[in-house]
Write an enzyme that holds these catalytic residues in place. Structure first.
Site, PDB file in Angstrom:
ATOM      1  N   LYS A  53      -5.854  36.676  18.494  1.00 10.17           N
ATOM      2  CA  LYS A  53      -6.860  36.534  19.543  1.00 10.17           C
ATOM      3  C   LYS A  53      -6.193  36.239  20.887  1.00 10.17           C
ATOM      4  O   LYS A  53      -6.557  36.792  21.914  1.00 10.17           O
ATOM      5  CB  LYS A  53      -7.883  35.446  19.173  1.00 10.17           C
ATOM      6  N   GLN A  97     -12.176  28.114  15.525  1.00  9.47           N
ATOM      7  CA  GLN A  97     -11.758  28.920  14.377  1.00  9.47           C
ATOM      8  C   GLN A  97     -12.223  28.276  13.070  1.00  9.47           C
ATOM      9  O   GLN A  97     -11.987  27.094  12.829  1.00  9.47           O
ATOM     10  CB  GLN A  97     -10.222  29.060  14.404  1.00  9.47           C
ATOM     11  N   ASP A 120     -18.613  33.871  19.714  1.00  6.48           N
ATOM     12  CA  ASP A 120     -18.540  34.284  18.305  1.00  6.48           C
ATOM     13  C   ASP A 120     -19.923  34.686  17.776  1.00  6.48           C
ATOM     14  O   ASP A 120     -20.033  35.303  16.721  1.00  6.48           O
ATOM     15  CB  ASP A 120     -18.013  33.108  17.450  1.00  6.48           C
TER      16      ASP A 120
END
Ligand code: NAP
Length: 283
Positions: A53, A97, A120
């Site tokens: 990422k 995460q 997200d």
């Protein structure tokens, strides 16, 4: 006849290249798109995802702020960090995460993220917006699937779309997106009866179950588009999808490989969400 191979690496690279100029435009207008990436603990797979990422951010020109926290970080400490990032005007996206260490309640953390920075797309507010057809962040893998289909000029409107899998991160959101594109959507899961016959009606079949080579050629209608989301690690270390690629490619019209299909799209769509979020500062 052999199916068209839907190349997720190529499309993902195209999207990231397009985003470079969007980021440049934003910077010229005084906005420096910024993604905060929070990692708690030492899970090796999560460390690899976070590294990818950060690399994608660098490529596109997005500033990434890395918060790599100790495994023993408390839920309160993590909540404090999320709240601080929520209030910072120079942060446009927050990504925590997953999975988090067991002593931290994931849901509590996801709920704490400001929905306007939820790149997200996992916050219930974002999920709600998707189901009632309002604009908002869409989670990256489902968004990537729709983008792949569109960029290969495959029509969704009016088509029979069958999704196998009903998870919150893939099956349900991709079903909502196919519906939003005016597909006629059927969702299958582990209790579905006659799954093969249902799949055989599909013009577009999306498979997200996590079972290696589950879908064989007798599931596929001639000329159908087959999207394989599965990522299964075989005993020999190789990565394989939920669809038996070689045999299904003899019947399908278009099909995604694993690796190199849906996988690369996820990060491209994350970058897209960050740029979208930063762009809102102009309005
Ligand atoms: P998940 O949460 O485990 O959900 C699996 C779904 O498949 C469930 O809805 C389950 O039904 C259904 N299912 C399981 N076995 C089935 C069977 N035999 N017949 C019909 N349905 C069955 O999995 P997920 O998180 O959605 O992920 C699915 C796959 O996609 C995994 O391989 C994962 O690694 C991969 N994935 C890839 C990406 C990416 O490429 N970027 C992103 C996310 C996930 P029930 O609900 O009835 O249990």
């Amino acid at each position: 006849m052999s199916a068209v191979k839907i190349d997720g690496r190529k499309v993902s690279a195209e999207i990231k290249d397009e985003l470079i100029s969007s980021v440049k435009d934003l910077k010229e207008k005084g906005i420096n798109p910024t993604l905060a990436v929070v990692l708690v603990g030492n899970d090796p797979a999560s460390q690899v995802y976070v590294k990818h990422k950060k690399k994608a951010c660098e490529y596109v020109g997005i500033r990434s702020l890395a918060y790599e926290l100790d495994e023993n970080t408390s839920e309160d400490e993590l909540l404090k960090l999320v709240n601080e990032l929520n209030t910072r005007d120079d942060v446009h996206g927050i990504l925590v995460q997953l999975p988090l260490p067991k002593h931290i309640d994931e849901e509590k953390i996801l709920l704490a993220i400001d929905p306007s920075k939820d790149v997200d797309g996992f916050h219930p507010y974002s999920v709600g917006n998707l189901s009632i057809g309002r604009d908002g962040f869409v989670s990256c893998t489902p968004a990537g699937i729709i983008e792949l289909i569109k960029r290969y000029n495959i029509e969704i409107e009016g088509k029979n779309c069958v999704v196998i899998g009903r998870s919150n991160i893939v099956g349900k959101p991709v079903s909502m997106l196919l519906l939003r594109e005016n597909g006629t959507v059927t969702i299958c899961h582990s209790r579905t009866k006659n799954i093969k016959e249902i799949c055989k009606q599909a013009d577009i079949l999306v498979v997200a179950i996590g079972r290696a080579n589950f879908v064989t050629k007798d599931f596929i209608k001639e000329g159908a588009t087959v999207i394989d989301v599965g990522m299964n690690r075989l005993d020999n270390g190789k990565l394989c999808g939920d669809v038996s690629y070689d045999e299904c490619a003899t019947i399908a019209g278009a099909i995604t490989p694993v690796p190199g299909g849906v996988g690369p799209m996820t990060i491209a769509m994350l970058m897209n969400n960050c740029v979208k979020s930063a762009g809102k500062c102009l309005t």
